[in-house]
Design a protein around this motif. Structure first.
Motif, PDB file in Angstrom:
ATOM      1  N   UNK A   1     -42.719 -50.461 -45.017  1.00  0.00           N
ATOM      2  CA  UNK A   1     -41.510 -50.882 -45.023  1.00  0.00           C
ATOM      3  C   UNK A   1     -41.065 -51.709 -43.496  1.00  0.00           C
ATOM      4  N   UNK A   2     -41.882 -51.290 -42.463  1.00  0.00           N
ATOM      5  CA  UNK A   2     -41.517 -51.889 -41.192  1.00  0.00           C
ATOM      6  C   UNK A   2     -42.732 -53.186 -40.949  1.00  0.00           C
ATOM      7  N   UNK A   3     -43.697 -52.933 -41.172  1.00  0.00           N
ATOM      8  CA  UNK A   3     -44.511 -54.132 -40.924  1.00  0.00           C
ATOM      9  C   UNK A   3     -44.603 -55.260 -42.071  1.00  0.00           C
ATOM     10  N   UNK A   4     -45.072 -54.740 -43.432  1.00  0.00           N
ATOM     11  CA  UNK A   4     -45.177 -55.647 -44.452  1.00  0.00           C
ATOM     12  C   UNK A   4     -43.504 -55.927 -44.744  1.00  0.00           C
ATOM     13  N   UNK A   5     -42.524 -54.967 -44.682  1.00  0.00           N
ATOM     14  CA  UNK A   5     -41.156 -55.517 -44.868  1.00  0.00           C
ATOM     15  C   UNK A   5     -40.616 -56.314 -43.964  1.00  0.00           C
ATOM     16  N   UNK A   6     -40.936 -56.341 -42.758  1.00  0.00           N
ATOM     17  CA  UNK A   6     -40.363 -57.396 -41.388  1.00  0.00           C
ATOM     18  C   UNK A   6     -40.897 -58.730 -41.910  1.00  0.00           C
ATOM     19  N   UNK A   7     -42.095 -58.873 -42.256  1.00  0.00           N
ATOM     20  CA  UNK A   7     -42.745 -60.105 -42.722  1.00  0.00           C
ATOM     21  C   UNK A   7     -42.178 -60.609 -44.217  1.00  0.00           C
ATOM     22  N   UNK A   8     -41.783 -59.874 -44.789  1.00  0.00           N
ATOM     23  CA  UNK A   8     -41.059 -60.269 -46.162  1.00  0.00           C
ATOM     24  C   UNK A   8     -39.541 -60.775 -45.940  1.00  0.00           C
ATOM     25  N   UNK A   9     -38.959 -59.961 -44.669  1.00  0.00           N
ATOM     26  CA  UNK A   9     -37.671 -60.288 -44.361  1.00  0.00           C
ATOM     27  C   UNK A   9     -37.629 -61.715 -43.808  1.00  0.00           C
ATOM     28  N   UNK A  10     -38.691 -62.041 -42.966  1.00  0.00           N
ATOM     29  CA  UNK A  10     -38.761 -63.265 -42.476  1.00  0.00           C
ATOM     30  C   UNK A  10     -39.088 -64.490 -43.223  1.00  0.00           C
ATOM     31  N   UNK A  11     -39.783 -64.157 -44.470  1.00  0.00           N
ATOM     32  CA  UNK A  11     -39.797 -64.988 -45.694  1.00  0.00           C
ATOM     33  C   UNK A  11     -38.727 -65.332 -46.233  1.00  0.00           C
ATOM     34  N   UNK A  12     -37.612 -64.469 -46.285  1.00  0.00           N
ATOM     35  CA  UNK A  12     -36.627 -64.603 -47.005  1.00  0.00           C
ATOM     36  C   UNK A  12     -35.637 -65.283 -46.006  1.00  0.00           C
ATOM     37  N   UNK A  13     -35.735 -65.359 -44.817  1.00  0.00           N
ATOM     38  CA  UNK A  13     -34.773 -65.958 -43.769  1.00  0.00           C
ATOM     39  C   UNK A  13     -35.373 -67.469 -43.972  1.00  0.00           C
ATOM     40  N   UNK A  14     -36.951 -67.661 -44.061  1.00  0.00           N
ATOM     41  CA  UNK A  14     -37.287 -69.054 -43.913  1.00  0.00           C
ATOM     42  C   UNK A  14     -36.833 -69.897 -45.333  1.00  0.00           C
ATOM     43  N   UNK A  15     -36.950 -68.994 -46.493  1.00  0.00           N
ATOM     44  CA  UNK A  15     -36.453 -69.620 -47.755  1.00  0.00           C
ATOM     45  C   UNK A  15     -34.878 -70.340 -47.560  1.00  0.00           C
ATOM     46  N   UNK A  16     -34.188 -69.113 -47.214  1.00  0.00           N
ATOM     47  CA  UNK A  16     -32.878 -69.561 -46.998  1.00  0.00           C
ATOM     48  C   UNK A  16     -32.505 -70.858 -46.109  1.00  0.00           C
ATOM     49  N   UNK A  17     -33.147 -71.085 -45.009  1.00  0.00           N
ATOM     50  CA  UNK A  17     -33.155 -72.029 -44.098  1.00  0.00           C
ATOM     51  C   UNK A  17     -33.507 -73.263 -44.704  1.00  0.00           C
ATOM     52  N   UNK A  18     -34.883 -73.395 -45.378  1.00  0.00           N
ATOM     53  CA  UNK A  18     -35.477 -74.401 -46.020  1.00  0.00           C
ATOM     54  C   UNK A  18     -34.426 -74.945 -47.012  1.00  0.00           C
ATOM     55  N   UNK A  19     -33.853 -73.871 -48.004  1.00  0.00           N
ATOM     56  CA  UNK A  19     -32.869 -74.364 -48.906  1.00  0.00           C
ATOM     57  C   UNK A  19     -31.502 -75.126 -48.191  1.00  0.00           C
TER      58      UNK A  19
END
Length: 481
Positions: free
Chosen positions: A266-284
């Motif tokens: 949840x911390x390391x893989x999860x933080x990367x997924x959270x970052x991916x979500x942020x990237x998707x939101x800003x791209x959109x």
């Protein structure tokens, strides 16, 4: 909107399914004592609350990466959405989780020591130099940008030079003080602000009168205004939102504060997924705000990503959004730069075996690092950023190959790291070959891609032979973790 919603759904499912696969491949052991307890020193090694470790890790690896990188990446078109999702699940998440767990199992050692342990002494020396170079570049890059922005917002006597001095002073304190002081108290606040801003934008995208133009039905060709090809350029532009070698330099910092191995996913893989979500939101948000890919490319002709971030935040989120934008474009890069230089100190301390419990020893080790960062900062910012981008992805290549050897000699499914290692090797070599001079060789893109792909296959064969020699005892090296 369909592509955006599908991307979010797949990313979340990817965390649940593929994250669990990565965890089982590595075989975490909840009963094993972590370095936070085994080596507690009150400076770098200490157990911290799980929520705090997650937010620190998230801000460590995020900063402006998933914002600026996503904006520059979505200029290439809808292919950016696919890379953010697939890159995060199959490359970035695995890269961050496995490298962090390798550090945990090695007593919290920094990246060059862990990866060099797998790939040999020569590679270890290269990794030490390469990692320190990248971290110094990060420290330098993320002083200039916020200093310039702050200078524009303050009276004339507080010019860029003054702000550079102030930021450098903060960097020094964050590098020298125990992890639970400045970083432990400030990072959760800024990490929450970064997530809150992303959630606010997501609400607007879902409920506001905005349209997210997918454009995927027209194909995955490059929409970039300069006609830049998607491969390999987009895969270097979008780094922190999909995979970034810089992350693996940061993970050992939190590996030294992890309470239990079961929290690693949840911390390391999860933080990367959270970052991916942020990237998707800003791209959109970028293509919705500018009315499509052409509109975004036209906007970026005379503007910088920071201006677009501010315009979107203030227009959609009001005054509070403006405040969050300031945090995004000022605080986020600063909180990336300080941990970069702290990580540089840890790397130097590890390979010099220089104990860090004494304050004066931390000062002695930090002084040359800060001096080098100051010298590097005098180089033109655009040149710095280009070399930082390539170094970043090349470091991910080293990390993935080291993780592949680690998993292979433990007789585990090393294909989960080998496949992204092969792909990122092709990306990094192709980019270096076709990038315009002086940052690259400036050769034809098709020749560059063919060369990068061929060398990736050759390197894969070499690594597989290396693994075979280790597992058959023909390479006699001591592996103690």
């Amino acid at each position: 909107m369909t592509l955006f919603l599908s991307s979010i759904a797949v990313l979340i499912v990817g965390y649940v399914v593929y994250g669990l696969i990565a965890e089982r491949v590595f075989k975490i052991d909840p009963s094993r004592t972590t370095p936070a307890y085994e080596r507690t020193d009150g400076i770098d090694y200490m157990p911290l609350p799980t929520w705090k470790v997650f937010l620190i890790q998230f801000l460590n690896i995020a900063g402006l990466g998933p914002i600026f990188g996503a904006i520059m990446g979505i200029m290439f078109g809808p292919a950016a959405f696919l890379w953010i999702v697939l890159g995060t699940i199959f490359a970035g998440g695995v890269h961050d989780f496995i490298s962090a767990m390798m550090s945990v199992r090695s007593g919290g050692l920094s990246l060059p020591e862990v990866i060099g342990h797998e790939l040999g002494t020569s590679v270890k020396q290269v990794m030490r130099a390469f990692s320190l170079l990248l971290l110094v570049l990060v420290g330098a890059v993320f002083v200039i940008n916020p200093a310039d922005i702050l200078a524009e917002m303050t009276p004339d006597y507080l010019d860029s030079t003054v702000w550079i001095g102030i930021i450098f002073t903060y960097y020094l304190l964050a590098t020298l003080l125990p992890i639970d002081k400045l970083i432990g108290n400030l990072y959760p606040v800024f990490g929450f602000a970064l997530l809150f801003m992303a959630v606010g934008l997501l609400v607007v995208l879902f409920t506001g009168s905005v349209t997210i133009p997918d454009g995927i039905a027209d194909g995955l060709y490059s929409r970039h205004k300069d006609g830049i090809p998607i491969f390999p350029m987009m895969f270097v532009s979008i780094a922190c939102g999909a995979i970034s070698g810089f992350h693996a330099t940061q993970s050992p910092m939190m590996a030294r504060c992890l309470k239990n191995e079961k929290l690693a996913r949840p911390i390391f893989y999860g933080a990367m997924v959270a970052e991916g979500l942020v990237a998707l939101i800003w791209a959109a948000a970028a293509i919705a705000f500018t009315n499509g890919y052409d509109g975004l490319n036209e906007y970026m002709t005379d503007s910088k990503p920071a201006h677009l971030v501010t315009d979107i935040s203030v227009t959609w989120l009001g005054t509070f959004g403006g405040l969050l934008a300031i945090i995004g474009v000022v605080a986020a890069p600063i909180t990336t730069g300080d941990t970069a230089l702290r990580s540089a100190r840890l790397i130097a301390a590890d390979f010099m075996k220089f104990d860090q419990r004494k304050f004066w020893k931390r000062v002695v080790l930090s002084f040359p690092i800060f001096a080098l960062a100051f010298v590097v900062m005098l180089i033109d910012f655009k040149v710095l950023w280009r070399y930082f981008a390539w170094c970043n992805q090349t470091l991910a290549v080293f990390t993935l190959w080291g993780a592949t050897v680690y998993l292979a000699r433990h007789h585990r499914a090393y294909i989960i790291t080998m496949l992204p290692a092969m792909f990122m090797t092709a990306v990094s070599i192709s980019y270096l070959m076709c990038a315009p001079r002086p940052e690259g060789f400036g050769i034809d893109v098709s020749i560059a891609i063919a060369t990068g792909s061929a060398l990736s296959i050759v390197l894969t064969a070499i690594v597989l032979m290396y693994i075979r020699r280790i597992n058959t005892g023909r390479i006699n090296r001591k592996f103690d973790y």
